[in-house]
Design a protein around this motif. Structure first.
Motif, PDB file in Angstrom:
ATOM      1  N   ARG A   6       0.756  -1.307  -0.017  1.00  0.00           N
ATOM      2  CA  ARG A   6      -0.075  -0.022   0.014  1.00  0.00           C
ATOM      3  C   ARG A   6       1.175   1.316  -0.050  1.00  0.00           C
ATOM      4  NH1 ARG A   6      -2.163  -0.344   4.547  1.00  0.00           N
ATOM      5  NH2 ARG A   6      -1.430   1.584   5.229  1.00  0.00           N
TER       6      ARG A   6
ATOM      7  N   ASP B 159       7.291   8.769  11.355  1.00  0.00           N
ATOM      8  CA  ASP B 159       5.867   8.536  11.573  1.00  0.00           C
ATOM      9  C   ASP B 159       5.289   7.914  10.295  1.00  0.00           C
ATOM     10  OD1 ASP B 159       3.049   8.878  12.011  1.00  0.00           O
ATOM     11  OD2 ASP B 159       3.247  10.954  12.237  1.00  0.00           O
ATOM     12  N   ALA B 161       2.390   7.889   9.132  1.00  0.00           N
ATOM     13  CA  ALA B 161       1.285   8.714   8.654  1.00  0.00           C
ATOM     14  C   ALA B 161       1.863   9.752   7.726  1.00  0.00           C
ATOM     15  CB  ALA B 161       0.678   9.558   9.820  1.00  0.00           C
ATOM     16  N   LEU B 167       0.769  10.316   0.289  1.00  0.00           N
ATOM     17  CA  LEU B 167      -0.128   9.641  -0.713  1.00  0.00           C
ATOM     18  C   LEU B 167      -1.311  10.209  -1.099  1.00  0.00           C
ATOM     19  CD1 LEU B 167       0.665   5.921   0.029  1.00  0.00           C
ATOM     20  CD2 LEU B 167       1.309   6.997  -1.822  1.00  0.00           C
ATOM     21  N   ASP B 168      -1.968  10.465   0.151  1.00  0.00           N
ATOM     22  CA  ASP B 168      -3.320  11.101   0.190  1.00  0.00           C
ATOM     23  C   ASP B 168      -3.311  12.486  -0.477  1.00  0.00           C
ATOM     24  OD1 ASP B 168      -5.958  10.895   1.343  1.00  0.00           O
ATOM     25  OD2 ASP B 168      -5.508  13.114   2.243  1.00  0.00           O
ATOM     26  N   LEU B 169      -2.075  13.099  -0.677  1.00  0.00           N
ATOM     27  CA  LEU B 169      -2.035  14.545  -1.267  1.00  0.00           C
ATOM     28  C   LEU B 169      -1.729  14.306  -2.878  1.00  0.00           C
ATOM     29  CD1 LEU B 169       0.087  16.528   1.355  1.00  0.00           C
ATOM     30  CD2 LEU B 169      -2.428  16.828   0.518  1.00  0.00           C
ATOM     31  N   GLY B 170      -1.615  12.865  -3.096  1.00  0.00           N
ATOM     32  CA  GLY B 170      -1.604  12.825  -4.601  1.00  0.00           C
ATOM     33  C   GLY B 170      -0.409  12.389  -4.939  1.00  0.00           C
ATOM     34  N   ALA B 171       0.797  12.080  -4.065  1.00  0.00           N
ATOM     35  CA  ALA B 171       2.037  11.791  -4.286  1.00  0.00           C
ATOM     36  C   ALA B 171       2.084  10.314  -4.579  1.00  0.00           C
ATOM     37  CB  ALA B 171       3.032  12.070  -3.374  1.00  0.00           C
TER      38      ALA B 171
ATOM     39  N   ARG D  48     -10.497   5.387   6.637  1.00  0.00           N
ATOM     40  CA  ARG D  48      -9.588   5.184   5.918  1.00  0.00           C
ATOM     41  C   ARG D  48      -9.966   4.512   4.652  1.00  0.00           C
ATOM     42  NH1 ARG D  48      -4.630   5.334   8.435  1.00  0.00           N
ATOM     43  NH2 ARG D  48      -3.666   3.726   7.447  1.00  0.00           N
ATOM     44  N   PHE D  53      -7.138   4.037   1.718  1.00  0.00           N
ATOM     45  CA  PHE D  53      -5.735   3.239   2.595  1.00  0.00           C
ATOM     46  C   PHE D  53      -6.248   1.990   2.888  1.00  0.00           C
ATOM     47  CE2 PHE D  53      -4.476   7.408   3.707  1.00  0.00           C
ATOM     48  CZ  PHE D  53      -3.123   7.532   2.898  1.00  0.00           C
ATOM     49  N   ARG D  72      -6.352   4.455  -5.976  1.00  0.00           N
ATOM     50  CA  ARG D  72      -5.447   4.374  -4.621  1.00  0.00           C
ATOM     51  C   ARG D  72      -5.808   5.834  -4.066  1.00  0.00           C
ATOM     52  NH1 ARG D  72      -1.844   2.136  -8.340  1.00  0.00           N
ATOM     53  NH2 ARG D  72      -0.728   4.103  -8.614  1.00  0.00           N
ATOM     54  N   PRO D  73      -5.014   6.127  -2.779  1.00  0.00           N
ATOM     55  CA  PRO D  73      -5.500   7.285  -2.077  1.00  0.00           C
ATOM     56  C   PRO D  73      -4.945   8.280  -3.171  1.00  0.00           C
ATOM     57  CG  PRO D  73      -4.144   5.802  -0.691  1.00  0.00           C
ATOM     58  CD  PRO D  73      -4.441   5.095  -2.048  1.00  0.00           C
ATOM     59  N   ASN D  74      -3.857   8.401  -3.795  1.00  0.00           N
ATOM     60  CA  ASN D  74      -3.385   9.264  -4.522  1.00  0.00           C
ATOM     61  C   ASN D  74      -4.425   9.678  -5.818  1.00  0.00           C
ATOM     62  OD1 ASN D  74      -2.499   7.376  -5.773  1.00  0.00           O
ATOM     63  ND2 ASN D  74      -0.220   7.579  -5.508  1.00  0.00           N
ATOM     64  N   THR D  78     -10.044  13.205  -2.292  1.00  0.00           N
ATOM     65  CA  THR D  78      -9.969  13.305  -0.770  1.00  0.00           C
ATOM     66  C   THR D  78      -8.798  13.817  -0.312  1.00  0.00           C
ATOM     67  OG1 THR D  78      -9.469  11.053  -0.590  1.00  0.00           O
ATOM     68  CG2 THR D  78     -11.752  11.512  -0.671  1.00  0.00           C
ATOM     69  N   ALA D  79      -8.985  14.490   0.727  1.00  0.00           N
ATOM     70  CA  ALA D  79      -7.828  15.030   1.572  1.00  0.00           C
ATOM     71  C   ALA D  79      -7.831  14.589   3.198  1.00  0.00           C
ATOM     72  CB  ALA D  79      -7.322  16.590   1.190  1.00  0.00           C
ATOM     73  N   LEU D  80      -6.977  14.100   3.592  1.00  0.00           N
ATOM     74  CA  LEU D  80      -6.905  13.602   5.163  1.00  0.00           C
ATOM     75  C   LEU D  80      -6.330  14.400   6.053  1.00  0.00           C
ATOM     76  CD1 LEU D  80      -7.846  11.236   6.962  1.00  0.00           C
ATOM     77  CD2 LEU D  80      -5.976   9.730   6.162  1.00  0.00           C
ATOM     78  N   PHE D  82      -4.632  14.134   9.471  1.00  0.00           N
ATOM     79  CA  PHE D  82      -4.267  13.036  10.287  1.00  0.00           C
ATOM     80  C   PHE D  82      -4.408  13.449  11.858  1.00  0.00           C
ATOM     81  CE2 PHE D  82      -2.465  11.690   6.359  1.00  0.00           C
ATOM     82  CZ  PHE D  82      -2.658  10.529   6.484  1.00  0.00           C
ATOM     83  N   ASN D  84      -2.503  13.068  14.069  1.00  0.00           N
ATOM     84  CA  ASN D  84      -1.038  13.815  14.682  1.00  0.00           C
ATOM     85  C   ASN D  84      -0.690  14.726  13.555  1.00  0.00           C
ATOM     86  OD1 ASN D  84      -0.077  12.179  12.479  1.00  0.00           O
ATOM     87  ND2 ASN D  84       1.406  11.255  14.095  1.00  0.00           N
TER      88      ASN D  84
END
Lengths: 311, 278, 378, 361
Positions: A6, B159, B161, B167-171, D48, D53, D72-74, D78-80, D82, D84
């Protein structure tokens, strides 16, 4: 694994796995399997290799138990195979080295972790690191210069009147392995110091203060609070120093006495002098096996895990 | 009470440093003694000739060049392998992890001679001739484990995260590796590279068996020890020590500067947090 | 880099000329390149002994100047390492010529490492009598083919501290084991010395030489030698395995007597040590070239081996090793210091008594290693 | 741009453990939707799955009407944010904020401009070149929001982003988040275990327990009309009575307990065992004399002053502890400990509810 896929996608994960597989399979496992296979075959002239004489047996391993010699152990004369004696001496004196390096390192590790001013710590650590960057051959050689009969140590000690005649340090005052022990301690003491330092450092200073506050004497604090906390570091240092000492070839070769023999020298002798790579391979495996047993025993005694050690 | 204790500790520290450096000093001193046997005693006068001899020792320089080339090759191979191994071991759990970890750490504890011999035998069987390339592979087999341990330790402060955020930002996965994970691992990669480099330079046992007909510095030094040593060896050692000292000082100065910058930043962060609470 | 004349007779004159020319920086001098010289240009991969810098400093340049062949020299500390290397090179290549001793090449050959030389391409007449013919010549051949060609020869005898060593009259191998002396020895030669001394004094049940042909006799004889050597071991102050350790045994560790190579005696000749042939006869070794089965530079290898039989080549080789030359006319070219030194040790009687190391099989060597181990461990 | 999100029969299993069970919810575009529940209830798993994810074991997730299975997430809009924050410590603030643009190949000048814009939006002008370690907790919070907004997501997913802050700052940031959401119009999906946070910010709240969504409603309904005992007790305090339902009729029933028979509203699913009667403490009245119905005599055992109200606890005859809250407006006298009084409640303010809905049920 799912997690990795992942995070890094299939191509990167594939690359990681391929790299690790190359390392472990091609560089570690297959060579050792080759060695293992060779160790059961007889040493034959090249033309006979693969011929009818080339059969598997335990003969190479059996040589470990050949050649009994009389060994004077604390006044008792026992008869043991010469290579077993060499092996036991190697293990025993590696243990001695380990113990001495521990005695030398522990106070220093405590000093570095809890006493010294934080400002000067990095400089001190850097200073300690410098000898590590001088090659092992040269470090052992430095002691060879010092300990020789006509060398500076005897010159100084005789000169100031501490000795009335020079001493053969290299041939040993207490045992035949004195010079080797001195050389190994010098070469590997830092491999003990740094792991202990690391583990003492992670101890909360409040715990030491709490112990003192509750009325513990300094040695009680060390025995009950600091030592138990530092156990993984100590075990790590001990295993490292023990294995490095037992596996050293340079130091015992540069600082031998007339009665010392290190097991690595025996292996080297089979390999290079007798040209018998097969017996050499068998001895290598015996060595790994026996040392692993020793280390496993120590780890079991101290109740530490492998993952605590290699940090 | 604490005062006497501190004095004792300082004395011990001093004595220990003396213990570490005195042999090196004696060895270095012998480089200037006009005595063909390398020792500081008896002193037969000051000379530079061993340094001159060293400069003219072609075999030594070839060995030196070989040593550096081998060390660089080891760094180039061992760092990626060790890093990949650390990432892999960090993302699996359970029994497989324990076994894999054991296999990875084992080469560190294996005597170098065994590594050298097994490497030689194996590649011989697949008809790869011995030579410095085998020394590289043999050395990588255990040096990669050092890199793995260093990177693994650093990964534990990472971390995960951060990767997910990227990844979530598109990388893409490659971008995550390049922009997020590798920068975080940089100190460990640098330390791993340095350790790999020095371990390789220092290596004797593996190289001895695998080098084929080429020399590296330690093998050359050892063959000198066996076959007729002169204080050129001491001159060489002294030069290595001096180079180490220079490099170490340079590193230390850089480290202090970076530490000051980071400390200033953190202080500002604390001030900002304090201001927020008011 | 060519030579107008490459006939054997003008070899030394030519290379001397060449050397002086090179010394004047006239390397680029024009020359007519003959077809013979062209054939012998190229290179040769030679694996030999470490610690004899004169080889690379003088002999190889002279050879290159004479033939245009470049020498790639790999130094190894002992012939065990050479054998190991050769075993590898059999698969991997990289070695053309190696320099073992005469007692060892048989084992190399039975391992399939070697091919015979082509005598037509050598100059067998160049050799001093007794070194490449006679019994040595027989030991150089297998089924009539020449596998081994000598390069130099030398001895292993007593190095003694003038004045402080306690010697018998005449000096004997037994002096090594006197408690008054402090000795530096190689474990396996010390055992052989003990064996020969016991043999000479009539304390062995059968001749010491039997041990080299019959493993049963070997065990019987070496057991006795070991037991005696162990009793006397207290006077050993250092083992040596190479030149440096032997030197240090005397200078740094204060040995008064040692069983060492001639080079050790030579190196210490001005420091109050003498090199003495024992009454039983000095151990003598005979060193030479063998050709790897998979050598790629076969022509060049023959040129190289032949060069070391010329007066100049043989003299250079022997000077580098502080040993004795194999070629006729070489002695005159040697460093007078070296010849004086040798003549001081070996008169005609001592030469007649030389004890050449017999051939030792791999099995023998392995067993010998075990005895050495026991001796060291005692 | 904002998008709605539909979860249809979404399940997620980790081995034999079902983390999310048959989740169905339709989140509207531009809505501030919270998932509220205790830790381990499956709310983070839902988040998630939406962000990509984790893939659902079964069911369908649609974002803006489009099935996102396999993306996939990218690749998702959506923008996560976190828990922390996951700010990149080795990049300056502006690079952090525009990382999403950087990886899309936007040039540096544009990115820099965008960073300044966003920093203004989150009220942090001038922080562009600082490092993360130079910021306070609240400032980091804003940077995280700016970073998520930079990629112009259709949906923002927030995983308890305020949990690391102290109380005062948390309350301040609630308002800030809500304001930013209104300003940008982006759909916010917010995960929290803090009922106050969820009720205060959200348009709608989904209460979760043990992998099941128990109730989806606006905050007021969640509090006032919980569908079951779990929702009732997770969101706010209750006096709870066990007993059995008698004569249900028209949404009202009698409830027979050890302390007598009460009358109360009857929940839709309220049948069978496990059914209880729930009354909020602030709906529990305290009086000297017994009320005509739903009254229990108590002995006052503890009085605690909470500021805005006073919490009074009394023991019923069977030993059960009941709580009533009285407003601190000076209108009621504070009872003495040991006093014999009565607690009662309005049938309209009490509900007979089943236990939580559980997996497979």
């Amino acid at each position: 694994m799912q997690d990795m896929l992942r995070r890094y996608g299939s191509s990167l994960t594939g690359a990681f796995v391929a790299l690790v597989a190359f390392w472990l399979l091609v560089l570690v496992i297959l060579p050792n399997l080759t060695l293992f296979e060779q160790s059961f075959r007889p040493y034959l002239p090249v033309v006979d290799v693969g011929g009818p004489k080339d059969t598997y047996s335990f003969n190479n391993y059996a040589k470990f138990l050949n050649n009994p010699v009389v060994w004077n152990l604390f006044g008792f004369e026992v008869t043991v195979p010469v290579h077993l004696k060499t092996f036991l001496s190697t293990v025993f004196f590696s243990g001695v080295v380990t113990f001495i390096t521990f005695l030398l390192s522990y106070p220093l590790a405590y000093y570095l972790a809890k006493v010294v001013e934080p400002r000067s710590l990095p400089t001190l650590i850097l200073l300690l690191f410098i000898p590590l960057w001088v090659s092992e051959a040269l470090r052992a050689f430095a002691w060879y210069i010092i300990l020789t009969f006509n060398g500076p140590l005897n010159a100084v000690l005789v000169g100031i009147g501490l000795l009335d005649k020079p001493v053969r340090w290299q041939n040993g005052v207490l045992t035949a392995y004195d010079a080797i022990v001195i050389g190994l301690v010098y070469t590997y003491v830092l491999f003990m110091l740094f792991p202990i330092y690391g583990s003492v450092q992670s101890l909360d200073r409040n715990q030491i203060e709490a112990s003192e506050d509750l009325g513990a004497k300094w040695w009680q604090t060390h025995w009950r609070v600091i030592l138990p906390h530092a156990k993984p570091g100590i075990a790590s240092g001990c295993v490292m120093v023990f294995m490095l000492s037992a596996g050293s070839l340079l130091v015992p070769s540069v600082l031998p006495s007339t009665s010392s023999n290190w097991f690595t020298q025996t292996i080297q002798q089979w390999m290079l002098e007798s040209q018998d790579w097969n017996t050499g391979a068998a001895y290598s495996f015996l060595y790994i096996l026996l040392c692993t047993v020793v280390v496993a025993l120590v780890m079991w005694l101290f109740k530490v895990k492998l993952s605590d050690i290699a940090k | 009470m604490h005062k006497t204790r501190n004095i004792l500790f300082n004395v011990y520290m001093g004595a220990f440093l003396l213990y570490l450096f005195a042999p090196l000093a004696i060895m270095g001193g012998a480089a200037f003694n006009d005595n063909k046997l390398p020792s500081v005693y008896p002193w037969k006068g000051f000379t530079w000739r061993w340094f001159a001899d060293l400069m003219n020792d072609q075999v030594m320089w070839t060995s030196f060049r070989n040593t550096i080339l081998v060390a660089l090759a080891v760094v180039v191979i061992a760092v990626p392998i060790g890093t990949a191994a650390a990432i892999l071991i960090n993302s699996i759990t359970g029994r497989v992890r324990a076994v894999l970890y054991g296999v990875m750490v084992a080469p560190i504890l294996m005597p170098g001679a065994v590594i050298g011999i097994s490497t030689l035998l194996f590649w011989n069987q697949v008809s790869v001739p011995s030579g410095l390339h085998l020394s590289v592979l043999g050395q990588v087999s255990y040096i990669a484990a050092f890199v793995m341990l260093l990177v693994l330790a650093r990964l534990q402060s990472f971390d995960p995260a951060l990767e997910e955020a990227a990844l979530d930002l598109g990388a893409s996965h490659g971008q995550v590796l390049r922009r997020i994970l590798l920068p975080h691992l940089t100190p460990a990669l640098a330390a791993g590279g340095a350790i790999a480099f020095f371990q390789s330079i220092e290596n004797f046992n593996v190289t001895l068996f695998t080098r084929g007909t080429s020399n590296t510095l330690t093998v050359y030094v050892f063959s000198k020890v066996r076959s007729g040593i002169t204080p050129t060896i001491n001159a060489l050692a002294l030069m290595l020590i001096v180079m180490t000292l220079v490099a170490a000082t340079w590193y230390e100065i850089g480290r202090r500067r970076r530490a000051r910058v980071e400390a200033a930043r953190e202080a500002e962060g604390r001030r900002a947090a304090a201001a927020e609470e008011m | 880099m060519g030579e107008p004349d490459v006939s054997d007779t003008s070899f030394s004159r030519r290379s001397f000329l060449k050397r002086s020319a090179a010394g004047m920086g006239a390397l680029a001098a024009p020359a007519i390149i003959s077809s013979k010289a062209l054939a012998s240009s190229g290179e040769i991969n030679f694996t030999g002994w470490a610690g004899y810098p004169a080889l690379a400093e003088t002999v190889f340049p002279a050879f290159t100047a004479a033939t245009g062949i470049k020498v790639n020299f790999t130094e190894l500390p002992d012939q065990d390492a050479m054998f190991a290397q050769a075993k590898v090179a059999l698969e991997a290549g990289g070695i053309d010529v190696i320099e073992p001793t005469i007692d060892r090449w048989g084992g190399w050959n039975s391992n399939g490492l070697l091919q015979p030389f082509d005598e037509a391409k050598l100059a067998m007449d160049n050799y001093l009598p007794g070194l490449a013919d006679g019994s040595a010549g027989e030991r150089s051949r297998m089924d009539g083919a020449l596998y081994y060609v000598p390069s130099n020869w030398g001895t292993e005898a007593l190095v003694v501290a003038d004045g402080s060593a306690v010697l018998s009259d005449p000096p004997s191998l037994g002096d090594l084991f006197k408690p008054e002396n402090m000795a530096t020895v190689r474990p396996h030669s010390a055992l052989a010395a003990m064996g020969r001394w016991l043999d000479a004094t009539g304390k062995l049940p059968r001749p010491w030489m039997d041990g080299y042909t019959d493993m049963g006799a070997m065990v019987e004889l070496w057991d006795i030698a070991l037991a005696e050597a162990v009793k006397a071991k207290a006077n050993v102050v250092q083992w040596w395995s190479g030149e440096n350790e032997a030197n240090a045994g005397f200078t740094a560790n204060g040995a008064t007597i040692g069983l060492c190579w001639d080079s050790t005696g030579y190196n210490l000749r001005n420091d109050g040590y003498k090199y003495i042939a024992p009454a039983e006869g000095a151990f003598a070794w005979h060193q030479g070239f063998v050709l790897m089965k998979n050598a790629v530079n076969v022509e060049q290898a023959h040129e190289f081996v032949k060069f070391v039989s010329t007066p100049e080549g043989a003299a250079g080789w022997a000077t580098a090793f502080s040993s004795n030359p194999v070629g006729k006319g070489a002695a005159e070219l040697m460093n007078p210091d070296v010849s004086t030194y040798y003549n001081g040790t070996f008169n005609a009687d001592a030469l007649a008594k030389l004890w050449w190391w017999p051939e030792q099989t791999a099995e023998f060597i392995a067993k010998r290693g075990e005895y050495a181990d026991k001796y060291k461990a005692a | 741009m904002s998008a709605g999100i539909d979860l249809e029969n979404v399940c997620c299993d980790f081995g034999s453990f079902r983390a999310v069970d048959n989740a169905n919810v339709a989140i509207r575009p531009g809505e501030f939707f919270s998932f509220l529940g205790p830790s381990g209830c499956g709310k983070t798993t839902i988040l998630r799955m939406i962000s990509g994810f984790i893939e659902p074991t079964q069911g369908t997730i649609r974002i803006g009407g489009k099935d996102v299975a396999g993306l996939r997430p990218n690749q998702r809009p959506t923008a996560l944010i976190f828990q922390n924050l996951a700010l990149f410590p080795l990049m300056p603030i502006w690079e952090n904020i525009t990382f999403g643009l950087e990886v899309r190949g936007v040039d540096k000048a544009t990115r820099r401009r965008k960073a300044d814009e966003l920093l203004k939006l989150v009220d942090l002008p001038g922080a562009a070149d600082k490092m993360v370690s130079q910021l306070s907790g609240g400032q980091k919070q804003r940077v995280a929001i700016a970073r998520a907004l930079a990629v112009e997501p259709a949906v923002m997913l927030l995983d308890e982003p305020l949990s690391a802050l102290d109380l005062k700052l948390r309350q301040h940031m609630r308002a800030e988040l809500r304001a930013i959401q209104k300003r940008t119009g982006v759909t916010f999906i917010y995960i929290t275990h803090d009922q106050g946070e969820a009720l205060a910010m959200s348009d709608r709240v989904g209460v979760m327990s043990q992998g099941r969504i128990q109730q989806i409603a606006d905050p007021r309904d969640i509090y006032n009309n919980p569908v079951n005992g779990f929702v009732a007790s997770f969101v706010g305090e209750n006096n709870v009575f066990t007993g059995t339902v008698q004569n249900p009729a028209g949404g009202v029933a009698a409830f027979e307990t050890a302390l007598g028979t009460f009358r109360a509203r009857l929940g839709e699913q309220a049948r069978g065992p496990g059914v209880k009667l729930y009354v909020r403490p602030e709906h529990t009245l305290l009086s000297d004399a017994a009320a005509p119905e739903n009254s229990v005599p108590v002995t006052i055992s503890e009085v605690s002053f909470e500021g805005a109200f006073i919490s009074v606890m009394g023991n019923a005859p069977n030993g059960q502890l009941l709580t009533a809250e009285i407003r601190n407006d000076g209108s009621a006298t504070v009872p003495a400990i040991g006093a014999a009084m009565h607690m009662s409640f309005d049938p309209a303010r009490a509900a007979i509810l089943p236990d939580a809905a559980v997996s497979g049920g």
